[in-house]
Design a protein around this motif. Structure first.
Motif, short mmCIF file in Angstrom:
data_model
loop_
_atom_site.label_atom_id
_atom_site.label_comp_id
_atom_site.label_asym_id
_atom_site.label_seq_id
_atom_site.Cartn_x
_atom_site.Cartn_y
_atom_site.Cartn_z
N GLU A 142 0.85 -1.20 0.00
CA GLU A 142 0.00 0.00 0.00
C GLU A 142 0.88 1.24 0.00
O GLU A 142 1.97 1.23 0.56
CB GLU A 142 -0.93 0.00 1.22
CG GLU A 142 -2.05 -1.01 1.05
CD GLU A 142 -2.99 -1.10 2.24
OE1 GLU A 142 -3.99 -1.82 2.10
OE2 GLU A 142 -2.72 -0.47 3.28
N SER A 143 0.38 2.28 -0.64
CA SER A 143 1.10 3.55 -0.61
C SER A 143 0.12 4.66 -0.28
O SER A 143 -1.05 4.61 -0.66
CB SER A 143 1.76 3.82 -1.96
OG SER A 143 0.78 4.00 -2.97
N VAL A 144 0.62 5.65 0.46
CA VAL A 144 -0.17 6.84 0.75
C VAL A 144 0.69 8.04 0.40
O VAL A 144 1.85 8.12 0.82
CB VAL A 144 -0.57 6.90 2.24
CG1 VAL A 144 -1.37 8.16 2.52
CG2 VAL A 144 -1.38 5.67 2.64
N SER A 145 0.12 8.95 -0.39
CA SER A 145 0.85 10.14 -0.81
C SER A 145 0.13 11.38 -0.28
O SER A 145 -1.09 11.46 -0.37
CB SER A 145 0.92 10.22 -2.34
OG SER A 145 1.53 9.06 -2.87
N VAL A 146 0.93 12.32 0.22
CA VAL A 146 0.36 13.58 0.72
C VAL A 146 1.12 14.75 0.10
O VAL A 146 2.30 14.63 -0.23
CB VAL A 146 0.42 13.69 2.26
CG1 VAL A 146 -0.42 12.60 2.92
CG2 VAL A 146 1.85 13.63 2.77
N ASN A 147 0.44 15.88 -0.04
CA ASN A 147 1.10 17.07 -0.59
C ASN A 147 1.74 17.88 0.54
O ASN A 147 1.69 17.49 1.71
CB ASN A 147 0.13 17.89 -1.45
CG ASN A 147 -1.01 18.50 -0.66
OD1 ASN A 147 -0.94 18.63 0.56
ND2 ASN A 147 -2.07 18.88 -1.36
N GLY A 148 2.32 19.04 0.18
CA GLY A 148 3.06 19.86 1.15
C GLY A 148 2.19 20.39 2.28
O GLY A 148 2.70 20.78 3.33
N GLU A 149 0.89 20.41 2.08
CA GLU A 149 -0.02 20.87 3.14
C GLU A 149 -0.57 19.71 3.95
O GLU A 149 -1.46 19.90 4.78
CB GLU A 149 -1.16 21.68 2.51
CG GLU A 149 -0.65 23.00 1.97
CD GLU A 149 -1.63 23.72 1.09
OE1 GLU A 149 -2.70 23.16 0.78
OE2 GLU A 149 -1.31 24.85 0.69
N GLY A 150 -0.06 18.51 3.66
CA GLY A 150 -0.49 17.35 4.43
C GLY A 150 -1.78 16.71 3.93
O GLY A 150 -2.30 15.78 4.55
N ALA A 151 -2.32 17.22 2.81
CA ALA A 151 -3.56 16.64 2.27
C ALA A 151 -3.24 15.42 1.41
O ALA A 151 -2.31 15.45 0.60
CB ALA A 151 -4.31 17.69 1.44
N GLU A 152 -4.01 14.36 1.61
CA GLU A 152 -3.78 13.14 0.84
C GLU A 152 -4.11 13.38 -0.63
O GLU A 152 -5.13 13.98 -0.96
CB GLU A 152 -4.67 12.03 1.41
CG GLU A 152 -4.37 10.67 0.82
CD GLU A 152 -5.16 9.56 1.52
OE1 GLU A 152 -5.05 9.43 2.75
OE2 GLU A 152 -5.91 8.85 0.82
N THR A 153 -3.22 12.90 -1.52
CA THR A 153 -3.47 13.02 -2.95
C THR A 153 -3.92 11.68 -3.54
O THR A 153 -4.77 11.64 -4.41
CB THR A 153 -2.22 13.50 -3.70
OG1 THR A 153 -1.16 12.56 -3.52
CG2 THR A 153 -1.77 14.87 -3.17
N VAL A 154 -3.31 10.60 -3.08
CA VAL A 154 -3.69 9.28 -3.59
C VAL A 154 -3.30 8.21 -2.59
O VAL A 154 -2.38 8.38 -1.79
CB VAL A 154 -3.02 9.00 -4.97
CG1 VAL A 154 -1.54 8.70 -4.84
CG2 VAL A 154 -3.73 7.88 -5.73
N ARG A 155 -4.04 7.12 -2.68
CA ARG A 155 -3.77 5.93 -1.89
C ARG A 155 -3.75 4.78 -2.89
O ARG A 155 -4.67 4.67 -3.71
CB ARG A 155 -4.93 5.77 -0.90
CG ARG A 155 -4.81 4.71 0.14
CD ARG A 155 -5.96 4.88 1.14
NE ARG A 155 -5.69 6.00 2.04
CZ ARG A 155 -5.14 5.85 3.25
NH1 ARG A 155 -4.83 4.66 3.70
NH2 ARG A 155 -4.91 6.90 4.01
N GLY A 156 -2.67 4.01 -2.90
CA GLY A 156 -2.54 2.95 -3.90
C GLY A 156 -2.45 1.57 -3.29
O GLY A 156 -1.96 1.41 -2.17
N THR A 157 -2.96 0.57 -4.00
CA THR A 157 -2.80 -0.83 -3.62
C THR A 157 -2.16 -1.54 -4.80
O THR A 157 -2.71 -1.54 -5.91
CB THR A 157 -4.16 -1.47 -3.29
OG1 THR A 157 -4.77 -0.72 -2.25
CG2 THR A 157 -3.98 -2.91 -2.81
N TRP A 158 -0.97 -2.08 -4.58
CA TRP A 158 -0.14 -2.66 -5.63
C TRP A 158 -0.03 -4.15 -5.37
O TRP A 158 0.50 -4.57 -4.33
CB TRP A 158 1.26 -2.04 -5.60
CG TRP A 158 1.31 -0.54 -5.47
CD1 TRP A 158 0.85 0.21 -4.42
CD2 TRP A 158 1.86 0.40 -6.42
NE1 TRP A 158 1.07 1.55 -4.67
CE2 TRP A 158 1.69 1.69 -5.87
CE3 TRP A 158 2.47 0.25 -7.67
CZ2 TRP A 158 2.12 2.85 -6.54
CZ3 TRP A 158 2.91 1.40 -8.32
CH2 TRP A 158 2.73 2.68 -7.77
#
Lengths: 146, 131
Positions: A123-139
């Motif tokens: 699993e991956s979780v990506s956040v931007n510079g303001e801490g807001a989530e941009t995407v969550r991935g399941t690989w």
């Protein structure tokens, strides 16, 4: 097929990626996204974005640096000669624009055997510079048996 | 969407014929330089018919069909899930088709498939589009 599952739950070091306008252009053109919101800052701002916006699947570009150490981790121990990328899913939230600094953290969610094959799910979780989530991935990578 | 989407509606979909060097350009764009995608000789040496398309490139085409359905607004693509099946090859047409499986006031669910000839290269793909 005996699977080593010690890596389940393991989290890998966060990876930072700074999104650039020309990288978005390169990705958009390769995929055939020709809308000016991906290419022209003026058109993107007019459509309500801070800057040129990345197509949603651009997440594979900014996540890659977080995924590689997880997928190649010796404790995970996938046999690459027998591995295929079996499935993929993404859940998007905040859009990503040129200039954003994205931090992605990967983890090993599960290692299970089904039908004689090893299913390795990350699993991956990506956040931007303001801490807001941009995407969550399941690989999901599948390793076939001997 | 000109009219509200209804269950069973086909989406416009898309067709693309990636040229011989597309996998090289996608490798550069994505950073995935696995030689099975960019080196014919290497691909053949590991038993493939030739260099194959990146799975995530084909998923990208599926995402474009879903985004097109959302009037081209990337903010409206909420989720996309795919299974990779079979190999995709350059210089052969890829067709992405789909239909609406459910629609309410907030979200539209799509089922999508990508085919090359008679092979499904991506199947069991579902997308959620914000209304």
């Amino acid at each position: 097929m005996e699977l080593e599952t010690a890596a389940v739950g393991k989290s890998f070091p966060p990876f930072e990626y700074e999104v650039g306008r020309e990288k978005i252009r390169e990705y958009a053109i390769a995929l055939g996204f020709d809308d000016p919101i991906y290419l022209d800052p003026g058109a993107a701002r007019e459509a309500g974005f801070r800057n040129v916006v990345a197509p949603p699947m651009f997440c594979v570009v900014y996540s890659a640096g977080a995924m590689a150490p997880a997928i190649f981790d010796p404790e995970v121990g996938m046999d690459f000669a027998r591995m295929v990328h079996g499935a993929q899913s993404f859940d998007w939230s905040e859009p990503v624009c040129s200039g954003d600094l994205i931090t992605t953290t990967a983890s090993c969610a599960s290692i299970e055997e089904r039908d004689g094959k090893g299913f390795y799910v990350f699993e991956s979780v990506s956040v931007n510079g303001e801490g807001a989530e941009t995407v969550r991935g399941t690989w999901t990578n599948i390793v076939r048996g001997e | 969407m000109a009219a509200p989407a209804a269950e069973g509606d086909a989406i416009p979909g898309l067709t693309v014929t990636p040229d011989r060097y597309l996998p090289v350009r996608y490798a550069g764009a994505s950073g995935d330089f696995n030689p099975i995608h960019v080196d014919q000789e290497f691909a053949k040496s590991v038993g493939l018919p030739g260099a194959i398309l990146h799975g995530l490139y084909m998923m990208g085409l599926v995402s474009r069909a879903a985004t097109d359905f959302a009037d081209g607004d990337p903010r409206r693509l909420e989720s996309l899930s795919v299974q990779f099946r079979g190999m995709g090859f350059p210089e052969e047409e890829i067709s992405v088709t789909g239909r609406v499986t459910s629609a309410d006031g907030d979200r539209v669910e799509l089922d999508l498939v990508a085919t090359q000839g008679d092979r499904e290269v991506i199947r069991n793909s579902t997308a959620t589009v914000r209304a």
